[in-house]
Design an enzyme around this catalytic site. Structure first.
Site, short mmCIF file in Angstrom:
data_model
loop_
_atom_site.label_atom_id
_atom_site.label_comp_id
_atom_site.label_asym_id
_atom_site.label_seq_id
_atom_site.Cartn_x
_atom_site.Cartn_y
_atom_site.Cartn_z
N GLU A 2 0.88 -1.17 0.00
CA GLU A 2 0.00 0.00 0.00
C GLU A 2 0.91 1.21 0.00
O GLU A 2 1.40 1.61 1.06
CB GLU A 2 -0.82 -0.09 1.30
CG GLU A 2 -1.91 0.88 1.39
CD GLU A 2 -2.85 0.66 0.27
OE1 GLU A 2 -2.92 1.56 -0.56
OE2 GLU A 2 -3.48 -0.42 0.21
N CYS A 53 -2.23 8.93 2.06
CA CYS A 53 -1.98 8.40 0.72
C CYS A 53 -3.16 8.67 -0.20
O CYS A 53 -2.99 8.88 -1.39
CB CYS A 53 -1.65 6.90 0.79
SG CYS A 53 -2.78 5.95 1.79
#
Ligand code: NDP
Length: 458
Positions: A232, A266
């Protein structure tokens, strides 16, 4: 080696912890391996009971824990509190649904494979190493640990070096809740010690949330050991605004999407791509709302934007903006480091971006928004897809056909229509391209770290 909690709002070193030595690392890896052996023979009911208890403990600790997060990495206190409750919600979600997500998958016509019965069963994979970042010190870990523990895996946590208090809090939480000792075991180690842990035969798989270089390094090490990985990594998510959008709502949401978590997420909207017909109107609203944000002490409930988590992160962000300005970009608001202690950066809007500027291709991990003008929807998608990232995206349009067109055209792991990207335990989460691979959350998230065992009966 020492791991330290340094308050990003003041620069004051609040706490220090000795890193684990080789003997302690060995003890903890072995303890996790034993915890897995115990866990794999427990049923969903036991694991669900302990997981629900962990949720209760978290909620009971909410105020202290929220303060711990804010002092350790600087997010506004209300957002730290929200993070704690989101973790509790996710623990309950997996306590409620793990058995259903991991139910046997029966072949409807077993005679096709010459069997009386054939099915696939999800077994836990074993000990999973989680290399985690500081930006959501509890959530990033719980997002992985809740499904992991409910599946019967044990977790080794290598948390970011700047959040040792959070790492230690998580180390005891699951044991307090009833899980076998070491079912989630923290390793206080630096990045350079990770490869040896990945190579350890007792470790079955690895997950990493963090930067692209860290992802490359961990995936390479896992590849050498033939171990499954979920990555991720970063994102530079587009937030597209088309003429049919509600501009006021889009501008307000755009600000939240950019500055939540002090801009260090993110899935933050980072590049705002606006159709030329509404570009100037949107920009005016957006700049006004960015200028209105209160920057200050993250422990103050009135603060919208606190400091960056590290001095290095703040300096890196400032360099990105300075590079763009030196190459001709225009700063409409912000663009400077406030004169105060701590690692603050003023919420910033930049326009006039051209391809030689670093801000175009790199992730701005802080409250800096880039605004682009698009001539039409093809142009918007061209700009959106031009980075190496592909995490999430947002599109504002009230034209249903146009929405569907964007869903197909965007290179991203998710598309949020008339909203901002948020992670929900119920929805798959993850990216493509340099944003990584594999998915977390939902049913797919718990299955990522299982051994899907085929059973054939004559
Ligand atoms: P890193 O990727 O460096 O850190 C994340 C985790 O990975 C930490 O636990 C870190 O350990 C570990 N790590 C770093 N390098 C390696 C390596 N070579 N091998 C094994 N583990 C490693 O993030 P930073 O804190 O340095 O942030 C830099 C950038 O990363 C940000 O600007 C942002 O772009 C991105 N990022 C993305 C996040 C996301 O949510 N996707 C979260 C955080 C950062 P240690 O702390 O000991 O170095």
């Amino acid at each position: 080696m020492v791991l330290a909690t340094i308050n990003p709002a003041t620069g004051v070193r609040e706490d220090e912890f000795e890193a684990h030595d080789a003997a302690e690392i060995e003890r903890r890896v072995e303890q996790a391996a034993q915890a897995h052996l115990e866990l794999r023979v427990t049923g969903f009911e036991d694991r669900a009971r302990w997981t629900r208890r962990a949720a209760e403990l978290l909620e009971g600790d909410a105020e202290d824990t929220a303060r711990m997060i804010t002092v350790e990495m600087g997010k506004p206190i209300a957002q730290s509190r929200a993070e704690v409750y989101k973790c509790a919600k996710t623990l309950r979600f997996y306590a409620d649904h793990a058995a259903e997500f991991l139910a046997d998958e029966h072949l409807a016509n077993p005679s096709a494979v010459n069997a009386s019965q054939a099915f696939a069963r999800y077994h836990p994979i074993g000990v999973v190493l989680a290399v985690m970042p500081w930006n959501y010190p509890l959530w990033q870990v719980v997002r992985f640990a809740a499904p992991g523990l409910m599946a019967g895996n044990a977790c080794l946590l290598k948390h970011a070096s700047n959040v040792p208090r959070s790492a230690i809090y998580l180390d005891t939480l699951f044991e307090r809740a009833g899980f076998p000792a070491g079912a989630l075991n923290t390793l206080l180690i630096g990045a350079r010690d990770v490869e040896a842990v990945i190579a350890d035969r007792r470790v079955a798989a690895v997950t990493l949330t963090g930067s692209e270089p860290a992802g490359r390094s961990v995936a390479a090490a896992a590849g050498r050991s033939i171990k499954k990985t979920v990555l991720e990594l970063g994102g530079s998510d587009p937030f597209i605004v088309m003429p049919s959008a509600d501009l006021e709502a889009a501008a307000e949401t755009a600000v939240r999407a950019r500055v939540a978590n002090n801009g260090q997420s993110c899935i933050a909207g980072k590049r705002f791509i606006v159709h030329t017909d509404v570009h100037d109107d949107f920009l005016r609203l957006f700049v006004k709302h960015m200028a209105d944000l209160t920057v200050g002490d993250p422990l103050d409930e009135a603060t919208d934007v606190g400091p960056l988590a590290t001095r290095g992160g703040r300096d890196e962000l400032a360099e990105l903006v300075d590079d763009a300005v030196a190459k001709g970009a225009t700063v409409l608001v912000g663009g400077f480091t406030p004169d105060r202690p701590g690692w603050f950066y003023q919420p910033t809007v930049v326009t006039g971006l051209t391809s030689e500027m670093r801000l175009v291709g790199e992730e701005a991990f802080g409250p800096v928004a880039s605004v682009y003008r698009a001539q039409d929807r093809q142009d918007a998608v061209r700009i959106a897809n031009q980075t190496t990232f592909g995490l999430s995206s947002a599109v504002w349009s009230n034209d249903r056909d146009e929405q569907d067109w964007f869903v197909s055209a965007l290179d991203a792991g998710a598309v949020f229509l008339n909203g901002m990207t948020v992670s929900y335990p119920e929805l798959p989460f993850g990216g493509i391209k340099d944003s990584g691979f594999g998915r977390e959350l939902a049913a797919v998230g718990i299955r990522e770290f299982c051994n899907l065992k085929t059973v054939w009966r004559a």
